[in-house]
Design a protein around this motif. Structure first.
Motif, PDB file in Angstrom:
ATOM      1  N   ALA A  93       1.155  -1.001   0.117  1.00  0.00           N
ATOM      2  CA  ALA A  93       0.317   0.115  -0.253  1.00  0.00           C
ATOM      3  C   ALA A  93       0.823   0.881   0.287  1.00  0.00           C
ATOM      4  CB  ALA A  93      -0.669  -0.279   1.298  1.00  0.00           C
ATOM      5  N   VAL A  94       0.416   2.614  -0.493  1.00  0.00           N
ATOM      6  CA  VAL A  94       0.748   3.659  -0.302  1.00  0.00           C
ATOM      7  C   VAL A  94       0.479   3.754   0.737  1.00  0.00           C
ATOM      8  CG1 VAL A  94       0.651   5.127  -2.101  1.00  0.00           C
ATOM      9  CG2 VAL A  94       0.977   3.455  -2.956  1.00  0.00           C
ATOM     10  N   ASP A  95       1.347   5.164   1.298  1.00  0.00           N
ATOM     11  CA  ASP A  95       1.192   5.433   2.548  1.00  0.00           C
ATOM     12  C   ASP A  95       0.841   6.825   1.924  1.00  0.00           C
ATOM     13  OD1 ASP A  95       1.451   6.515   4.477  1.00  0.00           O
ATOM     14  OD2 ASP A  95       3.632   6.771   5.240  1.00  0.00           O
ATOM     15  N   VAL A  96      -0.190   6.720   2.463  1.00  0.00           N
ATOM     16  CA  VAL A  96      -1.663   8.162   2.431  1.00  0.00           C
ATOM     17  C   VAL A  96      -1.350   9.269   3.408  1.00  0.00           C
ATOM     18  CG1 VAL A  96      -2.524   7.710   0.133  1.00  0.00           C
ATOM     19  CG2 VAL A  96      -3.421   7.271   2.429  1.00  0.00           C
ATOM     20  N   THR A  97      -0.824   9.202   4.735  1.00  0.00           N
ATOM     21  CA  THR A  97      -0.542   9.677   6.126  1.00  0.00           C
ATOM     22  C   THR A  97      -0.081  10.886   5.816  1.00  0.00           C
ATOM     23  OG1 THR A  97       1.514   8.893   6.820  1.00  0.00           O
ATOM     24  CG2 THR A  97      -0.148   7.477   7.253  1.00  0.00           C
ATOM     25  N   PRO A  98      -0.636  11.405   6.448  1.00  0.00           N
ATOM     26  CA  PRO A  98       0.349  13.336   6.099  1.00  0.00           C
ATOM     27  C   PRO A  98       1.798  12.827   5.709  1.00  0.00           C
ATOM     28  CG  PRO A  98      -1.531  13.299   7.833  1.00  0.00           C
ATOM     29  CD  PRO A  98      -1.758  11.627   7.445  1.00  0.00           C
TER      30      PRO A  98
END
Length: 120
Positions: A93-98
């Motif tokens: 998964a791509v890290d989409v956290t801020p």
């Protein structure tokens, strides 16, 4: 500011639709302006800033797709009757956290610009 023609011809971008381009390029430009306020940013070539903004806009577009459930790593796909599902969690998964988004935008900018903290 970078225009869609620059994005398509010089950067060779083909991901962002023309309708979405103005808002994404503005957000990317705002991020570059922030980097310039807090870091020493130099452009090694004439088009370096434009290329960096385009790379960041591409990343922002990808983050927007994932946020809308349209992107991420493909988990399964079908050709007949066209179906696809994307993984939202896991090792791929791509890290989409801020923090993950900030890290990726900085990485994209650094592909084309020299960015230093303090004196170089």
């Amino acid at each position: 500011m970078v225009d869609f023609i620059f994005y398509r011809t010089k950067y060779k971008g083909d991901t962002i639709p023309s309708a979405d381009f103005p808002s994404l390029i503005k957000r990317a430009g705002d991020q570059l302006a922030r980097y310039k306020r807090i870091y020493i940013v130099t452009a090694p070539e004439a088009d370096s800033e434009g290329m960096a903004v385009c790379a960041m806009a591409d990343a922002l577009y990808g983050f927007d797709l994932i946020a809308n459930g349209e992107g991420g790593a493909v988990r399964s796909a079908s050709i007949g009757s066209v179906s696809a599902s994307y993984s939202g969690a896991g090792n791929d998964a791509v890290d989409v956290t801020p923090v993950g988004q900030a890290r990726e935008l900085f990485r994209c900018a650094c592909l084309y610009l020299d960015i230093y903290r303090g004196v170089h």
